[in-house]
Design a protein around this motif. Structure first.
Motif, PDB file in Angstrom:
ATOM      1  N   SER A  94      14.878  -8.857  60.041  1.00 37.17           N
ATOM      2  CA  SER A  94      15.442  -8.313  61.284  1.00 37.17           C
ATOM      3  C   SER A  94      15.110  -9.213  62.469  1.00 37.17           C
ATOM      4  O   SER A  94      15.946  -9.458  63.339  1.00 37.17           O
ATOM      5  N   LEU A  95      13.862  -9.710  62.466  1.00 39.59           N
ATOM      6  CA  LEU A  95      13.447 -10.590  63.563  1.00 39.59           C
ATOM      7  C   LEU A  95      14.228 -11.892  63.538  1.00 39.59           C
ATOM      8  O   LEU A  95      14.698 -12.384  64.579  1.00 39.59           O
ATOM      9  N   PHE A 129      17.700 -11.294  64.699  1.00 36.08           N
ATOM     10  CA  PHE A 129      17.741 -11.125  66.149  1.00 36.08           C
ATOM     11  C   PHE A 129      17.669 -12.476  66.868  1.00 36.08           C
ATOM     12  O   PHE A 129      18.409 -12.743  67.821  1.00 36.08           O
ATOM     13  N   GLY A 166      20.838 -14.137  68.714  1.00 36.36           N
ATOM     14  CA  GLY A 166      20.735 -14.257  70.183  1.00 36.36           C
ATOM     15  C   GLY A 166      20.782 -15.690  70.684  1.00 36.36           C
ATOM     16  O   GLY A 166      20.753 -15.938  71.891  1.00 36.36           O
TER      17      GLY A 166
END
Length: 531
Positions: free
Chosen positions: A517-518, A521, A525
């Protein structure tokens, strides 16, 4: 008093009468084995809940059988005097008709009983037959259908001999002539009559005494009249009653609803249900309900004595004979209110000689321990000597907190409550062993390593980790202290969040998900650059 198949039916009416007049009953049983090693991992463990233990014990009970049934009938004849009729019933599974039970013998159990003088000839040759309700239903259906079959090889030989004798005789016999078949025993008396009546339509049979059958040549019309007579010795109800054997006495026990007393009696109750009532159900709670319905008042002297050892200055013993002797030495023999226990004249052998691990003797000890410990509790509860001649109901009042609490063998609860919900499990702390530098260790190796210090049940947790559980808190403390600096075995308290493979797996999966998930992200981004 020893009772086998030969004299059981004759004694049954008197036994029923004594049960009706009894104050309470002592019970003990001997088995052909206790805990079966099959299937694998069937051995009871401290890790088992009562329900898990029950499922393992159920499999063992289905494999073994009852070899001896001890029953001590305590009658409160007058004041504080109890007269005891103690019986040793030798049992053997019924081989009547299609019934041919299979059971297992445990070498250690056979050796143990042989050491204490168990008579295996009486068990095998004169054992009283028995059956449960399911077996009786199957037998009843075969009787109604007329599909009679003799499975026992011994009985088949008897039947062949009888048929040969009768067919040779009947060819030359006149109507109303008779002959006698001899040397028949027990259920063979019915089997030979059923086989002959089915094979030969011009004969009639009638039992004579305990081991003879009269065979009469009759006309078809006479045969029809005899078959429809109310005096027919081979009526279905009479056959079932004889085939039921010891189960007739079990049913009288149930009907009497007297307090039932045993010592460490849980296995006894399992066999009572399975052998004489119904096959053990899969549900532990259903088993408890059934037993409570059959026997509303149970008293386990193991539960009672284990509790009072903490309160009274008595030797810490658990063997039934040692418990009895400790109580005998503690009670004041000059106390006029102390219960007087007298063996009946036809059962006086136990007054002259100790016979430990003989079911009838142990049943007598169970009832005697109950009376002595109840008297002790009644005196101590008031702080003074008991009033003159306490009644048995007063003794029951002193034992009320122990009623229907049956000792649980090696478990997280001290007893099983047959009239309510079991107490929550209370175990000593779980320990975890982390192995370093020793390859190929299994549960047995860990057990052998620790047994010189104290006894633990061992269960593998992972490739190099094992869980330990003892029945005593002090054993956990000893293991933590003695293995604090051991180079290969690190023992610590088990922490579920730290040592559980499921929790570790969940944490690892959560970490991976969080990492992905990190990354998503961060990558999602990042600014896009056009060429």
């Amino acid at each position: 008093m020893d009772v086998g198949a030969a004299g059981f039916e004759r004694r049954l009416p008197r036994l029923r009468g004594r049960l009706r007049r009894a104050a309470f009953l002592g019970l003990d049983m001997e088995f052909t084995g206790l805990h079966s090693a099959f299937p694998q991992n069937n051995k009871p463990s401290l890790f088992d809940s009562p329900a898990e233990w029950y499922l393992k014990a159920r499999r063992s009970v289905q494999r073994f059988t009852v070899s001896q049934f001890g029953l001590a009938i305590f009658s409160n004849e007058n004041s504080n005097k109890y007269v005891v009729h103690s019986y040793n019933f030798f049992l053997f599974p019924s081989t009547f008709g299609v019934m041919d039970a299979e059971f297992t013998l445990s070498a250690s159990s056979i050796q143990f009983l042989s050491h204490y003088g168990f008579d295996y000839n009486k068990f095998l040759k004169d054992g009283i037959p028995y059956m449960n309700e399911l077996q009786e239903k199957s037998l009843s259906q075969h009787l109604l259908a007329g599909s009679w079959k003799v499975c026992s090889v011994l009985d088949r030989d008897k039947m062949k001999k009888a048929i040969d004798e009768v067919t040779c005789w009947i060819a030359a016999a006149e109507e109303e002539e008779t002959m006698i078949l001899q040397d028949l025993s027990g259920i063979q008396m019915f089997e030979v009559q059923l086989v002959l009546r089915r094979a030969l339509k011009n004969v009639w049979t009638q039992p004579l005494g305990d081991n003879e059958v009269m065979v009469k040549k009759v006309s078809p019309q006479h045969r029809w009249l005899l078959e429809n007579s109310s005096h027919d010795s081979c009526q279905k109800e009479l056959i079932l009653m004889s085939a039921r054997g010891f189960t007739n006495l079990f049913q009288a026990l149930v009907k009497a609803k007297k307090p039932l007393v045993g010592h460490n009696m849980l296995m006894d109750l399992l066999h009572l249900h399975d052998k004489f009532y119904k096959p053990l159900p899969e549900s532990y709670e259903e088993f408890k309900r059934n037993i409570h319905s059959l026997f509303p008042v149970l008293i386990d002297t193991k539960t009672v004595t284990k509790s009072i050892w903490k309160k009274y200055p008595l030797p810490r013993v658990s063997n039934l004979l040692e418990v009895y002797e400790a109580l005998c030495s503690n009670l004041n023999p000059t106390d006029p209110t102390c219960p007087v226990i007298v063996l009946a004249s036809d059962c006086s052998r136990y007054a002259e000689k100790k016979s430990p691990h003989e079911a009838g003797y142990d049943a007598f000890l169970c009832g005697s321990v109950l009376l002595k410990v109840a008297h002790l509790l009644l005196c101590r509860s008031t702080g003074v000597a008991a009033e003159a001649d306490p009644s048995f109901s007063e003794y029951l009042g002193a034992l009320v907190k122990y009623l229907n609490k049956v000792h649980f063998i090696r478990g997280g609860v001290s007893s099983i409550n047959f009239s309510g919900v079991d107490a929550p499990c209370r175990r000593s702390p779980l320990l975890v062993v982390c192995v370093q530098g020793w390859r190929g260790l299994n549960e047995r190796h860990i057990y052998q390593e620790l047994k010189a210090l104290c006894r633990f049940d061992v269960k593998r947790l992972s490739e190099n980790q094992f869980i330990l559980l003892s029945s005593k808190f002090k054993h956990a403390r000893l293991a933590l202290q003695d293995y604090k600096d051991h180079p290969n075995l690190q023992i610590s308290l088990y922490r579920h969040w730290r040592h559980s493979p499921h929790v570790n797996c969940l944490l690892q999966v959560s970490s991976i998900v969080a990492l992905w998930s990190l990354l998503a992200f961060i990558l999602g981004g990042a600014p896009c650059h056009s060429v």
